[in-house]
Write a protein that holds these residues in place. Sequence first.
Motif, PDB file in Angstrom:
ATOM      1  N   THR A   2     -50.695  91.144  93.765  1.00 17.50           N
ATOM      2  CA  THR A   2     -49.267  91.474  94.043  1.00 17.50           C
ATOM      3  C   THR A   2     -48.928  91.977  95.465  1.00 17.50           C
ATOM      4  O   THR A   2     -49.699  92.875  95.741  1.00 17.50           O
ATOM      5  CB  THR A   2     -48.622  92.239  92.859  1.00 17.50           C
ATOM      6  OG1 THR A   2     -48.773  91.780  91.717  1.00 17.50           O
ATOM      7  CG2 THR A   2     -47.285  92.410  93.209  1.00 17.50           C
ATOM      8  N   ALA A   3     -48.112  91.101  96.168  1.00 19.18           N
ATOM      9  CA  ALA A   3     -47.934  91.596  97.435  1.00 19.18           C
ATOM     10  C   ALA A   3     -47.016  92.892  97.379  1.00 19.18           C
ATOM     11  O   ALA A   3     -46.135  92.801  96.646  1.00 19.18           O
ATOM     12  CB  ALA A   3     -47.304  90.575  98.409  1.00 19.18           C
ATOM     13  N   ARG A   4     -47.345  93.582  98.095  1.00 25.52           N
ATOM     14  CA  ARG A   4     -46.244  94.907  98.455  1.00 25.52           C
ATOM     15  C   ARG A   4     -45.499  94.768  99.854  1.00 25.52           C
ATOM     16  O   ARG A   4     -45.755  94.290 100.635  1.00 25.52           O
ATOM     17  CB  ARG A   4     -47.304  96.360  98.270  1.00 25.52           C
ATOM     18  CG  ARG A   4     -48.077  96.119  97.170  1.00 25.52           C
ATOM     19  CD  ARG A   4     -47.969  97.501  96.661  1.00 25.52           C
ATOM     20  NE  ARG A   4     -48.559  97.566  95.039  1.00 25.52           N
ATOM     21  CZ  ARG A   4     -49.105  98.654  94.683  1.00 25.52           C
ATOM     22  NH1 ARG A   4     -49.217  99.587  95.242  1.00 25.52           N
ATOM     23  NH2 ARG A   4     -49.676  98.476  93.501  1.00 25.52           N
ATOM     24  N   CYS A   5     -44.402  95.605  99.598  1.00 29.10           N
ATOM     25  CA  CYS A   5     -43.327  95.435 100.861  1.00 29.10           C
ATOM     26  C   CYS A   5     -43.876  96.060 101.808  1.00 29.10           C
ATOM     27  O   CYS A   5     -43.518  95.729 103.081  1.00 29.10           O
ATOM     28  CB  CYS A   5     -42.025  96.202 100.283  1.00 29.10           C
ATOM     29  SG  CYS A   5     -41.024  95.048  99.175  1.00 29.10           S
ATOM     30  N   ARG A   6     -44.911  96.761 101.694  1.00 24.36           N
ATOM     31  CA  ARG A   6     -45.462  97.567 102.959  1.00 24.36           C
ATOM     32  C   ARG A   6     -46.367  96.856 103.710  1.00 24.36           C
ATOM     33  O   ARG A   6     -46.932  97.046 104.725  1.00 24.36           O
ATOM     34  CB  ARG A   6     -45.900  99.097 102.487  1.00 24.36           C
ATOM     35  CG  ARG A   6     -47.121  99.012 101.461  1.00 24.36           C
ATOM     36  CD  ARG A   6     -47.574 100.249 101.292  1.00 24.36           C
ATOM     37  NE  ARG A   6     -48.765 100.649 100.272  1.00 24.36           N
ATOM     38  CZ  ARG A   6     -48.566 100.810  99.050  1.00 24.36           C
ATOM     39  NH1 ARG A   6     -47.513 100.877  98.518  1.00 24.36           N
ATOM     40  NH2 ARG A   6     -49.532 100.738  98.409  1.00 24.36           N
ATOM     41  N   ASN A   7     -47.073  95.832 102.807  1.00 24.47           N
ATOM     42  CA  ASN A   7     -48.142  94.986 103.457  1.00 24.47           C
ATOM     43  C   ASN A   7     -47.603  93.773 104.330  1.00 24.47           C
ATOM     44  O   ASN A   7     -46.325  93.444 103.838  1.00 24.47           O
ATOM     45  CB  ASN A   7     -48.886  94.308 102.503  1.00 24.47           C
ATOM     46  CG  ASN A   7     -49.735  95.108 101.737  1.00 24.47           C
ATOM     47  OD1 ASN A   7     -49.835  96.232 102.122  1.00 24.47           O
ATOM     48  ND2 ASN A   7     -49.967  94.941 100.375  1.00 24.47           N
ATOM     49  N   PRO A   8     -47.820  93.586 105.535  1.00 29.23           N
ATOM     50  CA  PRO A   8     -47.275  92.502 106.207  1.00 29.23           C
ATOM     51  C   PRO A   8     -47.496  91.091 105.742  1.00 29.23           C
ATOM     52  O   PRO A   8     -48.526  90.820 104.886  1.00 29.23           O
ATOM     53  CB  PRO A   8     -48.358  92.640 107.665  1.00 29.23           C
ATOM     54  CG  PRO A   8     -49.702  93.180 107.074  1.00 29.23           C
ATOM     55  CD  PRO A   8     -49.276  94.125 105.935  1.00 29.23           C
ATOM     56  N   LEU A   9     -46.564  90.135 105.921  1.00 31.41           N
ATOM     57  CA  LEU A   9     -46.456  88.982 105.336  1.00 31.41           C
ATOM     58  C   LEU A   9     -47.425  88.242 106.115  1.00 31.41           C
ATOM     59  O   LEU A   9     -47.661  88.071 107.289  1.00 31.41           O
ATOM     60  CB  LEU A   9     -45.073  88.533 105.613  1.00 31.41           C
ATOM     61  CG  LEU A   9     -44.842  86.930 104.889  1.00 31.41           C
ATOM     62  CD1 LEU A   9     -44.615  86.971 103.502  1.00 31.41           C
ATOM     63  CD2 LEU A   9     -43.486  86.568 105.480  1.00 31.41           C
ATOM     64  N   ASP A  10     -48.179  87.125 105.179  1.00 35.30           N
ATOM     65  CA  ASP A  10     -48.921  86.109 105.830  1.00 35.30           C
ATOM     66  C   ASP A  10     -48.146  85.219 106.719  1.00 35.30           C
ATOM     67  O   ASP A  10     -46.976  84.992 106.758  1.00 35.30           O
ATOM     68  CB  ASP A  10     -50.063  85.439 104.805  1.00 35.30           C
ATOM     69  CG  ASP A  10     -50.756  86.466 103.832  1.00 35.30           C
ATOM     70  OD1 ASP A  10     -51.246  87.431 104.360  1.00 35.30           O
ATOM     71  OD2 ASP A  10     -51.020  86.065 102.812  1.00 35.30           O
TER      72      ASP A  10
END
Length: 103
Positions: A2-10
């Motif tokens: 699951t992607a988190r909001c704090r992680n940069p978008l691919d």
Amino acid sequence: MTARCRNPLDTVTTKDRLALVTVLIKGTPYVIVDIGLRMLKPHELFRAQGFPLSYIIDRTANGTPLKTTAQVRMVGNSVSPPPLFALAEANLDPAEADLRIAA
């Protein structure tokens, strides 16, 4: 994962003719392949920025025709007339304007 909001978008790659939407209905994913999107045409982009209908967008000052991609690039780098007019009006000395009109 699951992607988190704090992680940069691919990296997101797009093509102007492709529209893909995934929706979840009652737990079942549905992919809508074409939702009828289209890229705006250069004349629509210029009008959206406030350029008058008479504004020439399909050729250069010496008459060389411009491809659609060049027209889109130029509108993207343009300063539309309404904000430019507002800036000029806000910084114009009224006395100078009267002198120019009288001349």
